[in-house]
Scaffold this active site. Structure first.
Site, PDB file in Angstrom:
ATOM      1  N   LYS A  44       0.838  -1.202   0.000  1.00 45.33           N
ATOM      2  CA  LYS A  44       0.000   0.000   0.000  1.00 45.33           C
ATOM      3  C   LYS A  44       0.878   1.259   0.000  1.00 45.33           C
ATOM      4  CE  LYS A  44      -0.374  -0.375   5.032  1.00 45.33           C
ATOM      5  NZ  LYS A  44      -1.188  -0.938   6.118  1.00 45.33           N
ATOM      6  N   ARG A 142     -11.300  -0.365  14.375  1.00 46.14           N
ATOM      7  CA  ARG A 142     -11.232   0.313  13.076  1.00 46.14           C
ATOM      8  C   ARG A 142     -12.088  -0.486  12.099  1.00 46.14           C
ATOM      9  NH1 ARG A 142      -5.368   1.357  10.242  1.00 46.14           N
ATOM     10  NH2 ARG A 142      -5.642  -0.851   9.818  1.00 46.14           N
ATOM     11  N   TYR A 272      13.661  30.683   9.243  1.00 47.14           N
ATOM     12  CA  TYR A 272      12.421  31.289   9.734  1.00 47.14           C
ATOM     13  C   TYR A 272      12.371  31.350  11.255  1.00 47.14           C
ATOM     14  CZ  TYR A 272      10.558  30.759   5.012  1.00 47.14           C
ATOM     15  OH  TYR A 272      10.348  30.846   3.671  1.00 47.14           O
ATOM     16  N   MET A 320      10.672  24.729   3.188  1.00 49.62           N
ATOM     17  CA  MET A 320      10.016  23.864   2.209  1.00 49.62           C
ATOM     18  C   MET A 320      11.013  23.201   1.253  1.00 49.62           C
ATOM     19  SD  MET A 320       7.007  24.599  -0.573  1.00 49.62           S
ATOM     20  CE  MET A 320       5.754  25.185   0.518  1.00 49.62           C
TER      21      MET A 320
END
Ligand SMILES: *Cc1c(COP(=O)(O)O)cnc(C)c1O
Length: 384
Positions: A44, A142, A272, A320
């Site tokens: 998956k 679940r 930042y 980023m």
């Protein structure tokens, strides 16, 4: 000093996938399984970020013929590569996907009678048979039918047209952390399985364990399959499992390149929000990858990368597209050289577990978080 660079045709950031290591892992897992236990390869999320195409192809070459995916769409991708294999969908299937799962002959996980009836109607209308597994919720909370309510569903299935009742399964919530709870879940599951008439039961695939499946597996029936995910990709096995003795190799390495090297004076704040201020003159470098590639911001001021065989710290906030590192201790660094974010290089390494300890994530999450922007480069490809 002259402007020295290292040029190559490598991308800015990339993941290297070592298919030979992957193949050795498959061999070790196969060897550890009792002969009656089928290996369902969990592929998956684009094979845990490794790229489902090459991963499924290599599994097929190694004789694995059962795959597990999260949903119909992923199943359809695997069907294209593996036309003959059994493909299990682990998650819920939406009503509008019934038609495509039937066309692709994917094995649907059923959690209640409504789903079973709707799928049966579709299959009959299409004059086909859809393979189904019943998912039993034994305490994960679940997917699946709650174990105390499973019997009516199991009795209903053989009466419905168009469905091919192929298996039953459950999923453990704490296989890597609580033997006690795993055994409770296993006993609940076995209590359900025992109630299935032997004639039906004997042709079912019965599976519970993932990579961390505890129990030491008992090696006995009725379990005749395991769903192996992360272990294939080289994460270490959990103690006390049937895989305890095997030592898989990491398959994926994550690298990027140095885009700029410069020296900044003491007192300079970095990145930042100025979370790091240089306490002395420092030679820094920019690595051409950031959270847009899969380096979590939680790793800011914590992670270490490998550059020229040395571990160097990340300084300031991961951004980023770029991450700042301290290369004061790496005089040989040049623009263009690779920085290893996860993996080995020149005798030094960063493991996925270590990366996760800085990034505040789990290994599965770190692997699937390496983004689309990062091309996968394959080693050990085989020409057929
Ligand atoms: C993802 C998944 C697995 C594989 O788990 P690993 O820990 O990666 O081995 C097995 N079963 C189910 C239901 C899953 O969702």
């Amino acid at each position: 000093m002259a402007y020295e660079t290292f040029t190559s045709n490598l991308p800015r950031a990339w993941a290297e996938i070592d298919l030979s290591a992957f193949e050795r892992n498959i061999g070790k897992i196969k060897a550890a399984l009792p002969p009656h236990v089928r290996y369902i390869a969990v592929v998956k999320a684009d094979a845990y970020g490794h790229g489902v195409g090459h991963i499924v192809e290599r599994l097929l070459q190694c004789g694995i013929d059962a795959f597990a995916v999260a949903n119909a769409r992923e199943g359809s991708d695997v069907r294209y590569i593996a036309p003959q294999s059994e493909i299990f969908i682990l998650g819920p299937t939406l009503p509008e996907e019934f038609e495509s799962v039937a066309a692709d002959k994917l094995t649907v996980a059923i959690s209640n009678a409504d789903e079973a009836r709707a799928l049966s109607r579709l299959a009959e209308a299409k004059k086909t048979r859809v393979p189904v597994n019943v998912k039993i919720d034994t305490g994960m909370g679940r997917m699946g039918v709650w174990h105390e309510e499973a019997l009516p569903l199991l009795e209903l299935l053989p009466t419905l047209g168009g469905l091919d009742f192929r298996g039953v399964f459950t999923h453990f919530s704490s296989a890597d952390s609580s033997r006690e709870y795993t055994e409770l879940q296993r006993s609940r599951f076995l209590a359900v399985v025992e109630k299935i008439p032997p004639k039906i039961r004997e042709r079912l695939t019965i599976h519970a364990d993932n990579s961390a499946g505890l129990e030491t597996f008992s090696r006995k029936k009725p379990f005749n399959a395991v769903r192996v995910g992360i272990l294939q990709y080289g994460l270490p096995p959990v103690a006390g499992t049937i895989f305890e003795e095997i030592s898989p190799e990491p398959v994926l390495s994550f690298r990027a390149r140095i885009g700029l090297v410069k020296t900044l004076p003491a007192g300079t704040p970095l990145s930042y929000n100025r979370t790091k201020v240089l306490d002395k003159e420092t030679r820094i470098a920019l690595v051409t990858a950031g959270y847009g590639d899969g380096i979590p911001t939680a790793a800011s001021n914590k992670a270490e990368f490998v550059v020229c065989g040395k571990r160097v710290p990340v300084l300031g906030r991961v951004t980023m597209d770029q991450t700042i590192i301290d290369v004061s201790g790496v005089p040989e660094v040049r623009v263009g050289v690779p920085a290893t974010i996860i993996g080995k290089s020149d005798g030094a390494s960063v493991s996925i577990e270590e990366f996760c300890s800085w990034g505040g994530c789990i290994s599965w999450e770190a692997l699937v978080s390496i983004t689309k922007r990062v091309p996968r480069i394959y080693h050990g490809l085989r020409n057929l």
